[in-house]
Design a protein around this motif. Sequence first.
Motif, PDB file in Angstrom:
ATOM      1  N   TYR A 183     -13.288   3.925  12.800  1.00 40.40           N
ATOM      2  CA  TYR A 183     -14.710   4.298  12.787  1.00 40.40           C
ATOM      3  C   TYR A 183     -15.564   3.167  13.353  1.00 40.40           C
ATOM      4  N   LEU A 184     -15.279   1.925  12.973  1.00 36.30           N
ATOM      5  CA  LEU A 184     -16.022   0.784  13.523  1.00 36.30           C
ATOM      6  C   LEU A 184     -15.848   0.687  15.035  1.00 36.30           C
ATOM      7  N   LEU A 217      -9.659  -3.241  17.168  1.00 32.12           N
ATOM      8  CA  LEU A 217      -9.961  -2.361  16.039  1.00 32.12           C
ATOM      9  C   LEU A 217      -9.169  -1.059  16.105  1.00 32.12           C
ATOM     10  N   TYR A 218      -9.057  -0.465  17.293  1.00 35.10           N
ATOM     11  CA  TYR A 218      -8.252   0.750  17.430  1.00 35.10           C
ATOM     12  C   TYR A 218      -6.785   0.481  17.098  1.00 35.10           C
ATOM     13  N   ASN A 269      -5.089   1.932  13.694  1.00 33.90           N
ATOM     14  CA  ASN A 269      -3.971   2.883  13.750  1.00 33.90           C
ATOM     15  C   ASN A 269      -2.743   2.360  13.014  1.00 33.90           C
ATOM     16  N   GLN A 270      -2.477   1.055  13.130  1.00 34.16           N
ATOM     17  CA  GLN A 270      -1.339   0.470  12.417  1.00 34.16           C
ATOM     18  C   GLN A 270      -1.510   0.619  10.907  1.00 34.16           C
ATOM     19  N   PHE A 271      -2.688   0.241  10.403  1.00 34.43           N
ATOM     20  CA  PHE A 271      -2.941   0.359   8.970  1.00 34.43           C
ATOM     21  C   PHE A 271      -2.833   1.816   8.509  1.00 34.43           C
ATOM     22  N   PHE A 272      -3.418   2.715   9.287  1.00 35.75           N
ATOM     23  CA  PHE A 272      -3.419   4.123   8.905  1.00 35.75           C
ATOM     24  C   PHE A 272      -1.996   4.679   8.807  1.00 35.75           C
ATOM     25  N   GLY A 325      -4.410   1.088   2.707  1.00 36.24           N
ATOM     26  CA  GLY A 325      -4.112   0.970   4.136  1.00 36.24           C
ATOM     27  C   GLY A 325      -4.678   2.130   4.924  1.00 36.24           C
ATOM     28  N   ILE A 326      -4.591   3.332   4.361  1.00 34.16           N
ATOM     29  CA  ILE A 326      -5.153   4.510   5.034  1.00 34.16           C
ATOM     30  C   ILE A 326      -6.660   4.373   5.162  1.00 34.16           C
ATOM     31  N   VAL A 327      -7.316   3.975   4.074  1.00 37.86           N
ATOM     32  CA  VAL A 327      -8.778   3.818   4.089  1.00 37.86           C
ATOM     33  C   VAL A 327      -9.189   2.715   5.063  1.00 37.86           C
ATOM     34  N   ALA A 328      -8.461   1.584   5.045  1.00 33.68           N
ATOM     35  CA  ALA A 328      -8.781   0.485   5.969  1.00 33.68           C
ATOM     36  C   ALA A 328      -8.589   0.923   7.414  1.00 33.68           C
TER      37      ALA A 328
END
Length: 171
Positions: A135-136, A100-101, A105-108, A126-129
């Motif tokens: 957060y998860l 998840l991290y 980070n990749q999506f962000f 992508g930023i929101v995801a």
Amino acid sequence: MNLNMKHTSFLILFSLLLVSKLCAQENYIRIYKSNTNKEYRIKENKKIRIVTNDGQKIKGRFTIVDPSHIRMKNQKIPISEISKIKRNPFLETLVVNGSLYFFGNQFFFVGLFGYGISREPIFLAGIVAGVGMVYLATKSPSILGYRSKKRNWNFEIVSNKEFLSLETKSL
């Protein structure tokens, strides 16, 4: 040493290890449903997560104190006060949280750079995801579900330890 001496010493050592394993005390929390005959065991000193009846969440390794109490994080917790319990394996936590991290980070960053360069609104997703995944990961999700009293799971301590109180202790 000759060959027979090596075999004999190996046989004695192997026998001692086997006997010690057979005579070892097994202490665990038994989690069972009486109507379906399902049963799970969590051995002592394993990582668990519990939720008490008053909503307090505690995670860590547990030890068995007496037939009705466990100890976690220097707190003595009665088994009757536990409303939910589950294993908290290290490998699962590492894989799930690490993934998840990483992907968060990749999506962000892809969304951030993509939106910065092209101003396309799709990159905002992508930023929101990415923020959602990070957060998860901080909330530490788990694949394994809780066993709870609301779902008719019962908890009991099974132990071969001898619990001596101060009154019955003899010198």
